[in-house]
Every structure is written in C-alpha cells, then in structure tokens.
Design a protein around this motif. Sequence first.
Motif, PDB file in Angstrom:
ATOM      1  N   ARG A  21       5.508 -14.554  -3.758  1.00  0.00           N
ATOM      2  CA  ARG A  21       5.645 -13.834  -4.886  1.00  0.00           C
ATOM      3  C   ARG A  21       6.608 -12.484  -3.602  1.00  0.00           C
ATOM      4  O   ARG A  21       6.924 -11.366  -3.286  1.00  0.00           O
ATOM      5  CB  ARG A  21       4.315 -12.954  -5.239  1.00  0.00           C
ATOM      6  CG  ARG A  21       4.030 -13.362  -6.035  1.00  0.00           C
ATOM      7  CD  ARG A  21       2.527 -12.699  -6.561  1.00  0.00           C
ATOM      8  NE  ARG A  21       2.868 -11.440  -6.376  1.00  0.00           N
ATOM      9  CZ  ARG A  21       2.136 -10.521  -6.848  1.00  0.00           C
ATOM     10  NH1 ARG A  21       0.141 -10.903  -6.530  1.00  0.00           N
ATOM     11  NH2 ARG A  21       2.461  -9.271  -6.490  1.00  0.00           N
ATOM     12  N   ILE A  67       6.400  -0.914   4.905  1.00  0.00           N
ATOM     13  CA  ILE A  67       5.089  -0.791   5.423  1.00  0.00           C
ATOM     14  C   ILE A  67       3.491  -0.578   4.691  1.00  0.00           C
ATOM     15  O   ILE A  67       3.456   0.342   4.694  1.00  0.00           O
ATOM     16  CB  ILE A  67       5.075  -0.223   6.685  1.00  0.00           C
ATOM     17  CG1 ILE A  67       6.698   0.048   7.340  1.00  0.00           C
ATOM     18  CG2 ILE A  67       4.286   0.430   7.708  1.00  0.00           C
ATOM     19  CD1 ILE A  67       7.074   1.103   8.777  1.00  0.00           C
ATOM     20  N   ILE A  68       2.814  -1.603   4.787  1.00  0.00           N
ATOM     21  CA  ILE A  68       1.572  -1.027   4.175  1.00  0.00           C
ATOM     22  C   ILE A  68       0.318  -1.600   5.090  1.00  0.00           C
ATOM     23  O   ILE A  68      -0.783  -0.662   4.175  1.00  0.00           O
ATOM     24  CB  ILE A  68       1.421  -1.973   3.348  1.00  0.00           C
ATOM     25  CG1 ILE A  68       1.071  -3.926   3.757  1.00  0.00           C
ATOM     26  CG2 ILE A  68       2.724  -1.979   2.239  1.00  0.00           C
ATOM     27  CD1 ILE A  68       0.546  -4.687   2.756  1.00  0.00           C
ATOM     28  N   SER A  69       0.880  -0.943   6.063  1.00  0.00           N
ATOM     29  CA  SER A  69      -0.795  -0.719   7.139  1.00  0.00           C
ATOM     30  C   SER A  69      -0.418   0.139   8.797  1.00  0.00           C
ATOM     31  O   SER A  69       1.230  -0.702   8.996  1.00  0.00           O
ATOM     32  CB  SER A  69      -2.110  -1.954   6.855  1.00  0.00           C
ATOM     33  OG  SER A  69      -1.589  -2.520   8.239  1.00  0.00           O
TER      34      SER A  69
ATOM     35  N   ARG C  21      -2.517   2.063   2.810  1.00  0.00           N
ATOM     36  CA  ARG C  21      -2.297   2.137   0.899  1.00  0.00           C
ATOM     37  C   ARG C  21      -3.246   0.877   0.820  1.00  0.00           C
ATOM     38  O   ARG C  21      -2.541  -0.211  -0.513  1.00  0.00           O
ATOM     39  CB  ARG C  21      -1.202   0.917   1.289  1.00  0.00           C
ATOM     40  CG  ARG C  21       0.137   2.222   1.000  1.00  0.00           C
ATOM     41  CD  ARG C  21       1.848   1.745   1.042  1.00  0.00           C
ATOM     42  NE  ARG C  21       2.327   1.326   0.107  1.00  0.00           N
ATOM     43  CZ  ARG C  21       2.566   1.065  -0.282  1.00  0.00           C
ATOM     44  NH1 ARG C  21       3.792   0.799   0.355  1.00  0.00           N
ATOM     45  NH2 ARG C  21       3.434   0.368  -1.462  1.00  0.00           N
ATOM     46  N   CYS C  22      -3.959   0.167   2.174  1.00  0.00           N
ATOM     47  CA  CYS C  22      -4.533  -0.855   0.726  1.00  0.00           C
ATOM     48  C   CYS C  22      -4.844  -2.143   1.918  1.00  0.00           C
ATOM     49  O   CYS C  22      -5.081  -1.249   3.000  1.00  0.00           O
ATOM     50  CB  CYS C  22      -3.186  -2.111   0.757  1.00  0.00           C
ATOM     51  SG  CYS C  22      -3.120  -2.719   2.157  1.00  0.00           S
ATOM     52  N   GLU C  66      -5.408  -9.608  -4.685  1.00  0.00           N
ATOM     53  CA  GLU C  66      -4.176 -10.395  -5.516  1.00  0.00           C
ATOM     54  C   GLU C  66      -3.705 -11.300  -4.412  1.00  0.00           C
ATOM     55  O   GLU C  66      -4.290 -10.793  -3.185  1.00  0.00           O
ATOM     56  CB  GLU C  66      -3.111  -9.231  -5.698  1.00  0.00           C
ATOM     57  CG  GLU C  66      -3.202  -8.534  -6.492  1.00  0.00           C
ATOM     58  CD  GLU C  66      -2.167  -7.175  -6.646  1.00  0.00           C
ATOM     59  OE1 GLU C  66      -0.653  -7.715  -6.623  1.00  0.00           O
ATOM     60  OE2 GLU C  66      -2.035  -6.372  -7.749  1.00  0.00           O
ATOM     61  N   VAL C  84      -4.511  -8.951  -0.738  1.00  0.00           N
ATOM     62  CA  VAL C  84      -4.570  -7.761  -0.686  1.00  0.00           C
ATOM     63  C   VAL C  84      -5.525  -7.162  -2.311  1.00  0.00           C
ATOM     64  O   VAL C  84      -5.356  -7.512  -3.123  1.00  0.00           O
ATOM     65  CB  VAL C  84      -3.152  -7.099  -0.532  1.00  0.00           C
ATOM     66  CG1 VAL C  84      -2.207  -7.301  -1.973  1.00  0.00           C
ATOM     67  CG2 VAL C  84      -2.980  -5.668  -0.336  1.00  0.00           C
ATOM     68  N   TRP C  86      -5.516  -2.729  -3.553  1.00  0.00           N
ATOM     69  CA  TRP C  86      -4.323  -1.515  -3.036  1.00  0.00           C
ATOM     70  C   TRP C  86      -5.503  -0.717  -3.180  1.00  0.00           C
ATOM     71  O   TRP C  86      -6.698  -0.929  -3.939  1.00  0.00           O
ATOM     72  CB  TRP C  86      -2.913  -1.083  -4.119  1.00  0.00           C
ATOM     73  CG  TRP C  86      -2.364  -2.403  -4.012  1.00  0.00           C
ATOM     74  CD1 TRP C  86      -1.701  -3.785  -4.910  1.00  0.00           C
ATOM     75  CD2 TRP C  86      -1.468  -2.823  -3.044  1.00  0.00           C
ATOM     76  NE1 TRP C  86      -1.567  -4.705  -3.938  1.00  0.00           N
ATOM     77  CE2 TRP C  86      -0.890  -3.998  -3.165  1.00  0.00           C
ATOM     78  CE3 TRP C  86      -0.947  -2.219  -1.761  1.00  0.00           C
ATOM     79  CZ2 TRP C  86       0.243  -4.249  -2.415  1.00  0.00           C
ATOM     80  CZ3 TRP C  86       0.385  -2.542  -0.742  1.00  0.00           C
ATOM     81  CH2 TRP C  86       0.678  -3.671  -1.552  1.00  0.00           C
TER      82      TRP C  86
END
Lengths: 363, 363, 363, 363
Positions: A21, A67-69, C21-22, C66, C84, C86
């Motif tokens: 993924r 960027i997720i964190s 975001r997560c 996920e 993760v 969200w």
Amino acid sequence: MPGSSIGERLVLTSFGESHGRCVGAVLDGCPAGLELSERDIQYMLDQRRPGQSSITTQRKEADRVEIISGVFRGHTTGAPIATVIWNTDQKSEAYDELEHVPRPGHSDYPAMIKYGKFNDHRGGGRFSGRLTATHVMGGAIARKLLEKALKVRTISYVTSIGKVSVQVKPPKTSKPVYSNDVRCPDAAAAARMRKAIVSAKTGGDSLGGIIESVTTGLPVGLGEPVFGSLESDLSRAIYSIPSVKGVEFGSGFAGAASTGSENNDPFRIKSGKITTITNNSGGILGGLSIGTPITMRVAFKPVSSIPQKQSTVDTKANKPAVLRVKGRHDPCVVPRAPPVVDALVSLVIADHAIQGGFIRGVL
Amino acid sequence: MPGSSIGERLVLTSFGESHGRCVGAVLDGCPAGLELSERDIQYMLDQRRPGQSSITTQRKEADRVEIISGVFRGHTTGAPIATVIWNTDQKSEAYDELEHVPRPGHSDYPAMIKYGKFNDHRGGGRFSGRLTATHVMGGAIARKLLEKALKVRTISYVTSIGKVSVQVKPPKTSKPVYSNDVRCPDAAAAARMRKAIVSAKTGGDSLGGIIESVTTGLPVGLGEPVFGSLESDLSRAIYSIPSVKGVEFGSGFAGAASTGSENNDPFRIKSGKITTITNNSGGILGGLSIGTPITMRVAFKPVSSIPQKQSTVDTKANKPAVLRVKGRHDPCVVPRAPPVVDALVSLVIADHAIQGGFIRGVL
Amino acid sequence: MPGSSIGERLVLTSFGESHGRCVGAVLDGCPAGLELSERDIQYMLDQRRPGQSSITTQRKEADRVEIISGVFRGHTTGAPIATVIWNTDQKSEAYDELEHVPRPGHSDYPAMIKYGKFNDHRGGGRFSGRLTATHVMGGAIARKLLEKALKVRTISYVTSIGKVSVQVKPPKTSKPVYSNDVRCPDAAAAARMRKAIVSAKTGGDSLGGIIESVTTGLPVGLGEPVFGSLESDLSRAIYSIPSVKGVEFGSGFAGAASTGSENNDPFRIKSGKITTITNNSGGILGGLSIGTPITMRVAFKPVSSIPQKQSTVDTKANKPAVLRVKGRHDPCVVPRAPPVVDALVSLVIADHAIQGGFIRGVL
Amino acid sequence: MPGSSIGERLVLTSFGESHGRCVGAVLDGCPAGLELSERDIQYMLDQRRPGQSSITTQRKEADRVEIISGVFRGHTTGAPIATVIWNTDQKSEAYDELEHVPRPGHSDYPAMIKYGKFNDHRGGGRFSGRLTATHVMGGAIARKLLEKALKVRTISYVTSIGKVSVQVKPPKTSKPVYSNDVRCPDAAAAARMRKAIVSAKTGGDSLGGIIESVTTGLPVGLGEPVFGSLESDLSRAIYSIPSVKGVEFGSGFAGAASTGSENNDPFRIKSGKITTITNNSGGILGGLSIGTPITMRVAFKPVSSIPQKQSTVDTKANKPAVLRVKGRHDPCVVPRAPPVVDALVSLVIADHAIQGGFIRGVL
C-alpha cells in the motif's frame, strides 16, 4: 533493533513494500523547532523519481509525500515525524512467474529461503530500490536540520557510469549536478555517460557506476571511538542502498598503493584555523571529523534486471530454468541515487551532531 | 550505545588504552556450552603480535590474554566473557612532545579538540592500533563459536602491499597465509611484498595495502533488511580498524564498470544444492547471505607514523611546526591485520547467526 | 534509541498525536507466517475504545485500524508491520486556553519547558492516553504471535477502583472480565466499583485503581540477566502508560512485610513437572520465568482532568491562575486499561521469547 | 543488547560472578574532565559491604575497587571507564550440593534450565546480590558526574523492615542515614528495625523491607516520551536488583485509592519559580521531571536463603528433596541496599541528563 531502523539519537525506521500500500518512514529524535513542510522532502524525492528522462525507468511514480505526525504549526514538535508515500503505479503481474524463479543478482533467492512462502516477492518487496524513498524522506529532514543548525551541506554526484569515468572538482552547489539527467557536474562527461546508458539499454544490458559525495561545514570531533567512527556509520548507512558494493573514503583504495609521506595530510594554519594542506583522509582521522570536507566514493553494481535470457533455477521444480526479466527497469540507477546518498549521509552526520552535543534542545 | 560497543545479540564492548593499565573486552551474548580457554584466544593474538619479524615494529608486547569472567569448568556459561591484556612494554616519553603537536594522519588533532586537555594522548590512547587486540579477543570467541556451531570459517590474507599486488585463489586453510610474515598465501608475491616493506622502511617511509577476506559455510538468509544488511554490518565493523579507508564486496569497484550481463551471477543446481556459477555478488544479495563465500576486500592506508620531517602545527602556540615521529612503528601494519579482519568478520557473522536463530540455546 | 521505541528483537515504534492526523505504530521483528488481519487488532482496540458506557468519556473515537505494511496474502511477511488509526473526533478548541496554563497532574508543564512553543499541546499531544492505542496495535500482534507459537496468554482485569477493592481468583478466560464495563471479573465488586465511578463523576471528581495481570503458559528461562530481567522489561513497558504510578510482581509490597519462610515458594513435582506450591514470586526468579503464572499489579492514579477549579500558573504572565478543565474526560480510565496492559505484557514476553530462541524462523 | 548492559548514552556493562575471579563494570559515555579516583567509588562500595555489623552477613569481602581504564591524570578522558573488584573470600563448597537442588526463592531453577549444566551455580553465580557491586561501581561515577555538573543528589534510606514501618521526612544529607547500621534516618525506628532483624535471625528466618529514594536538584524536562519515561527507566534499573518486587513513584499504590482532587499537585510560583504545592507525582509528570524531588519506593522481598528446612526437588533424581541452605547469609539485605538504589538512580538520571543535552562536551 531488528533491521528496519538506523541511528542512535536520530533514528530512521523504514516500513512498506514496493507493491504494497505504501512506503513510509518514521524519524525519531529530531529536535523541536525546525520549520518543515512536505515541500522540504518532496524536492529530494523528485530528484530520485523515475520517469523523468529516457535513461531511467518509464514507471510513473508520483511519489507524493505526506507528513502524518510530528509537525504542528509548520514546525517539528520533538515528536517522531512519520511520512508516507501511497503506492499507485504498481503492476504486480510481471512478478507472478518470479515467485519460484529467482532473478540473478536480486534478493529473490535468499528472501524466499529466509521468509518462505510468506515473502512479498512483488517488485522485490522489501528489498526493492523503491525503499530508498524512505531513506530520502528521513534524510531530507536531517539535511534541513543540518543546514539550519550547523550550515553543514552534502552534495553527491555521479563520476562514473560503466567505463566512462571523470574526475571533477566538487561543485559548490548542487546546481551543476541537477543540470543534466545523469547528475554529473561535468556536462561533457555527462553527455558521454548518457550515451553509454542509451547504448546499454539498446543492447538489452545495464550499467553501474560511481557516486562521489562531499560534505562541508562539519565541526571537528564528530564520531565516537571505536565502533561509532564516522566511516563505520556512514558506510553502514550507504550499504543499505541496494546495488552498493563498495565504499571508500578520501584516497581509499588508491591510497593503499601510496606511501605514508605521500598520503599523510600535513597540518597548517589558514585564516587562523587549523586545517590540512591535502585531504587524502577524506576529512576523517581516527573516525572523527577534522573539519575538512568528508569525501566518500560509492560503487554501484550494474542493474540486475536485464531484458536478456539468464540462467537460473526453478526452486519449486528444483531444476534449471531460463528467465528473461520483464517489467520497466532502469538501465542504470546511478543517476537516481545522488539524493539517496545525500539523504543517508545527512542522517548519519545529523545523528552524530546530536550525539556530540552540537545540536541539542529546541532549535 | 556510545561508541565502545558493537553488535545486536553478540555484543563486544572494548575498553582500555594503548599506554594505560590494560586493554580489555567484554563479549556479551555468547551461548553457554562453548569450550573455551585462553589458548583459543591467544593463538589469534599471537598472529597479530608485533616484534615477530623484521618487517613489523620491534616493540615487545607479550599480549597474554586472561579470561576473567564467563567461563566455568572450561566452558562458557552464558554470562559475559571479560578478557584483559595487561600492558607492559609502554614507553610514553616519546609521546610527551606530541600533546600539542598533532601527528599528520593520526587522530591526535580531532581527539584533542573533542576531549580537550583530558585526552589520553599517550601512544594514540584509545585510537591506537593496539585496541584491535580487543577486537581479536572478542572475535576469537565468535570464531570458535561459528566453527563449532555452523562450520563457518573466515580466512583473511594480504593481496597488496604498496604497489605490489597479486590475485590469489582463496586458500582452503590458513596455513599458507601464516607460512610467511607478510601473510600472503602466494609465497613469491610475499617475497616481493616483503622487499617493498624493507625498502620503504629503509627510506624512512611506510606502506599500505589490501586484505582479502573469504568466509565459507554460511547458511542462506543471514542479514536483516534494510539497515542490518551483511554488507552494512561487516563494513561498519571493519571501519573500526584504524587505517582502513575502503571496503568492497564481491566485484566491488571493478564491478561498477561492468555490465549487468557480465556481473550477474547465474543460478544453477550443483550436487542438489542451489548456488551460483560466478560469485561477483561476494556471497550477498539484498544484504542476505546466499550460501556462496562472502568475499570482501579492505584497503589500508600507509602507516601515518613515519620517521621523516612533516609539517604540522603547535596547537598551544598556534603556529606552524615540524615534527619527526619517534618511537618504534611498523613500516606497514597490513601483515598484522589479517587476524583482526578475521575477528571482526566472525563477530558480525556470529551475531547475525544468533539474530537469525541459526545459533540459539545451549550449545 | 530516542523514546518512541521499545523492545530488543520485537520493537514497537509509536508515532502520532492525540489531535494530529493519526496515531500509528510500526512493529519490527515479527516472524513471517503469522495469519493477521485488521480484525485481530480491532477487537483489542474496541476493548479500550471510549464512548462505550456511561462511566467512560463520551468522545466517539471510531478507532478503525488499518494495516499499511508487512502483511501479504493474509500473513505477516517478516517485514515491519505498520498500523494506523486516522483521528476523527478531535475538538482542539478546548485546549486553546491551556497553552500557557498547565493542568495539574498532566504533562503540560514539563512538555512546554522541554519543547518550548513548538509543543503540540492539543489534547495532551504526544502524552495523551490516546497514544496507548499504538501500544494496543503493536501488542495485539504480539499477543496473537504468543498464542500461536507458545500458547502463552495474558489476562488483565480490574481489582480496585478508588477505595473499592476485591481479591479475585485469576479467571481462565477474558469472558468474565469483559462481561461488565468495569472489567472486573467479580460481578458484585464490579457493581460497587461502577457506583463509585458514577459518584465521583457526579461530584466533579475522578478515581484511580489497580489492574492485575496474569500470564500463563510461559516456558522456563525467559529473561536476560542482569538488566534484561522480566520484571525490568515489564515494568519499563507498563510505566509508558500515562497515569501508572506503581508496579509490583507476586507478593510485591505486601511480601516486603513477610518473612522468608512465609514468602519463599517451595518447589514440588506435579504431573511430572517441577513447579512451586505457592506463587509469591509472581512467576519470576532471578528475573527469569519459572513456568508459573506471571502476576503483576499496576497502580493507576486518579484521572488528572477534573471539572473543578484548580490552582495553577499562567506561564506567560508568570502569575497564579485558576483552571477548570473542560472537554470530555473519563472520570476513571482504569476500566479502559486492561487491553493496554495485555498488549504491553504481550510485547515484552514475545520479545523475550524471540531473544531466548523460543520463537524463531518462519512460523 | 543482551542483558548485561543498561543505558542509552551512559551505558553500564556488568560482568563477573559471585565466586568467579572478579566482578567488574564498564561505564561508557562519561564525559571527559570529571575528577575521579578509586576513593570516589570505594566509599559507596563500603556502604554496601557486608561484614560491618551483626545484622549483615559475616562474609568478609574487602571489595577494593580498581579503575583499570578511562582515567588519566586523575580525570576521566571520555573513554570507557572499567572498574574491577577481585573476589577473595569465596567459599564455594557450600554450593556443591545445590547444583541439582534449587533453593526456593532463588534463581537456581530457571538458571539451570536456561544454561544447562554450564551454569555457574556457585554463590548464585551471575544472579548473586554480589553483582550489585557492579551497579555501585558504575553508579558512583554517575553520582559524582551529576553532583559536579548539575548539583543533582540522590539519598536513599530504609523506611520499613518486616512489619516495622516509619514515615520519615527526606533527610537533607546522607548523614542520618548512615549514622546507624539499618540505614533508617529515624534513629528510634532504626532501633526497632534492628531488633526485628536480630529476632528473625535468631528464629532462623529472614526479613524484607522498603527503601525510599529522593532525588533533588533536577532540571525540568528530563525523560523521553513515550517509552523512555523517567519512571520506565528508573523502574527498569531498580528491578535489576535481586529481591526487588515492587516499585512505586510519588503517591503510588496509595494514590490509586485517592481522588483526582486529592492527588493532583496544584502549581504555584515560589521564589519566582514554578513548582507544585504537594508532590504526589513524585516529581514526574508525563514521564518527565518537573523539578520537584523524584520520590520512589522500592519493595524488597525477604532474603530467600534461610537456615530452615525447605521443600524442593532434586532435579537430577527428579524427586522431592529437603534443603537447609548453608553459608553465611544476611538475615535482611535491605540495610545494604541504599547505596545500590542511589547508584542506579544516579545512572538513569545522568543518562537522561546527557540524552537531554543538560550534560555535554568536556566538563
């Protein structure tokens, strides 16, 4: 730690697969206060992205980083910075026949022994060159950190492709490197290299090459004796790039054929600062930085995926087989690798700058 | 970890200084049940010991190892194995003048910046080649463990001294290596190399060279993607040897100039086992062992201590200085280094064998 | 490593923030071949999810996990497993006034000193109890691994809420634990605990409590002397849960008031196996598992966020302030914590099972 | 790392056995420039040394420490500091019968399973309380480092022996602690505790107890979320002490029975500095130091070696056995443990001070 992480105080953890993924990276240990956005990472990813010229693979990988964190109000917070690229242009069918027929030069064979039938073989899975995108994601942050905190700067560029080799004076900016699609700052040599790649491609073959990397602006004394030498940690990081088969610093293998009186770098005082006249040490003595440029040369083997028939074995039938690797492969990955080298060098140097107390606290 | 330790599950911690009371090593993670005595370590220490021939330093270092923990009734217990060599033949006076006058090519300058006036400069202190005795102490145990548990075996030998270079077929035993004091299995080449060393010594100069290392008997699948590749961990360990400036695997830098069709190693079945026809990969694909011999080449720069005048600086007076290094130094350390390479390769491979579950529990 | 990772051979790296975001987790070192889907993780997340009953916070967090790497064809591949969640139901406005007014009992104050103005203060940021979801994501995988490979099983349950305390016989399954929303296997005690929570909530106050955890099925000899004892590694992991202020094993603090003859567990042979008559050791001697159940008790302080006026300071104005914490907070988090304890215990035990060679290779 | 090391940037590696040649410690990561001699370590070793009073074991262990690396001209050099105590008064015969007859409460049984016939069982081997001397050797250096660099100070003392318990105001110096042989700063309580120990000894039994530890002078913000919390790392270190079965911080288990309004520590400004009115947090919020004293309580189980008949098994004959432990054992080890707690707390705090950049470079 198992193998997916690297670093002591600035640790990159890589995850993801070529045809899964996503590919992703978590960078832990970056100080709070570094201005950071996706753009800072994207430009380096764009430098390694395929599909940009006729000499690299025609796969279209948008490679958009998220960027997720770890970033808040445009700055790092001190928390781990997770980044991810969602995979899009994967065509896994080409790999179906490979599940029991290992490609020469690839990780297929040892991976199928190590992980058995559970190995994600698609596109090389975890061993794919695509994973170097995770190195770049973490390394781009380290690079910005180094530039901001210490004015340290790494420039990597191509000096050999196949048998075409050139000696170049290290460029002062990355501009001449990225002014051609071979990433060689010598335009005339770049043209010859380009020709060699096209010729190899036409002949159904592939090429390797050499990347030189120069890092300037280091303080004196980075590195931790005796096993955390800069050479140890840099080479360890660089050998995580698939295809790398040689790493040397300063005069390297050539220096081994010289004499002490030729190879020693005499000290002198210049503009009030202690430095050396020559730089055969590659900027590192006793594993520690001495303030002169760190110079490293990295050998890449030719791309293993070639559109020719090759002898291999069918591991299921346990008998010889002949394979012609399909798919869209680079005839030479070296022109895409300079940002990966830049990234890994930045990671290691930034980690040592933190270890040595040169970067600390809130920026 | 700070820099004095290496390894994940088999960890070597080095301590001591060139002219301090001792050099020592603690090896943690060795399984219980390995028969072990001082003799198993001493024979490798003897191989690297100076004062054995006219081409190495005339310092007399008895280098008698003592095991001070971790062995009971002649076998390892599973507890950390501490070993120590008490220093005896140190003459520190020669180093008095060096405290503020760094020797070109040595760690003196960055060490005095990093540790200030507290640096133990005597004989290079912590950066001395003498510390490789600690590598050998730990590595000799790893070597015996590998041989006992997996029949894995490493043989390292000299292939170049200065400009004298030879290609040799890897010897099956270490006997031809240690049949001459250059440690080159080709006796004729060894004679030429010996001459080159004597000539350099006479001329007040020094030489470097290249060591090749071959490890056989490995199971398939050692190594941990992506940062714990065998190449990463081997090169990291090898670069802890002072003077090493280049490390390559398989076809290495030469392979970078070849083509994919030349450099790929086709698979075949031989005596019922999958193997490759050639071994340009050096036994490693995707960072994992493939069962063929692991081949590595290591470049050593020429010895930095030469009995010639060299330009340097007086860091106290902050002005240029001229230095003539005194003391009893090897004109070429390469002949003393094969056991050090053997030791470090053994450490890394044994660590990975434990990580991979190939060695576990009580022997 | 910086603080976001835990483990030696099975390493959990946590990332994400309460209102970012997560929240996410990367688990590296899980062997290939474990059947795994989101369902295996989701059921444990559901056990800790808020909004399920009147005694926990009314925040609605769907908390859908996920798996974004490391699983192929329904099985783990040996590659790092990234998971993760969200974030969705975050209301950050409630935290605006807190940026310079630290809540008593929370991490706000030291975090603002440590990270300065760059700290992500929203919802406690990186220090939020929400981050325990990342422990559960990694731990749920470890739990399944342990069950599959070794039949090891952990059950954690509530034995005290505020001043309501009960002694329970460890249940054989988790069914009685999850048959009430307090997670206490003694239904009558659960009712009293529930009442205490409702009463505290009504009174604008909060409660703490104690969780007991029992792990069965362990082989003898897990743990690594002297710093990798099971107690060391379990307590280290458990103290990563916000609010935990005490951890004891076996007879713990009470045992400190007993005598050796009372507290020693005599050995005996039962059904041909060596075991102990009592289990005051909590299943651990010398830091090693002895095969009897590992018993641990964990003290949680009362929830710090209470809807009462509390004295604090305005760090910007540098003067006293009064604060009434807004937002939707649990009056007691203890009923949501058993799956978190289960998860962390599973992680530590699975890591030690891998270190000890009890789990290795492909499943 | 295997189990013999602890720490991130200040790493203690312990080696040696109770009845082997020595016990030793290597401390890596100590900055250069700390004045250090054997005396700095010896005084803490003397505090834990047996044979000093009628309530501790009559074994005479001189326990003379030697520093064998890392110190030059009376100061640390930045290199690893190795220290060693040569064993002298070991009487191993008493342990001969124990090789197949595990003592209840001891590590004998799991150790014989884990290491098989190779286990060094003499005097508990690697699991002996004697190994805490290695903690003290490393910790004494950390303690001096903290005092010199940050004025941080740890005082640990006895508050319970068996059923005799006392609440004491933390003493400002260690003088009242070491003014009696129980190490309790309340002289009257100490007398009662002493009596309890003598009585237990006379009755052929043993006692446990509780040690309280208070650390003052910390900067705000030590600790690394989420797995490197101070509580995590302190408890991990403390659980390496044999006999420890409980660790709590601040209000600990008692706090779990209080309410949020009672347990929260309101902030206030005192002498211009932000602090809290109460200290139920034990000086730690969110795993980070807040500048108030770190308070920890440690539960020790009663000594397992008692001169009474106990039921056990003969593992060779695989049948029940009765054992009466011989040898010279403490009826209560708690009075000897305060310097061990001091040492481990100092190690952890110093490590975090280095990680946080509060101590760096040359002193």
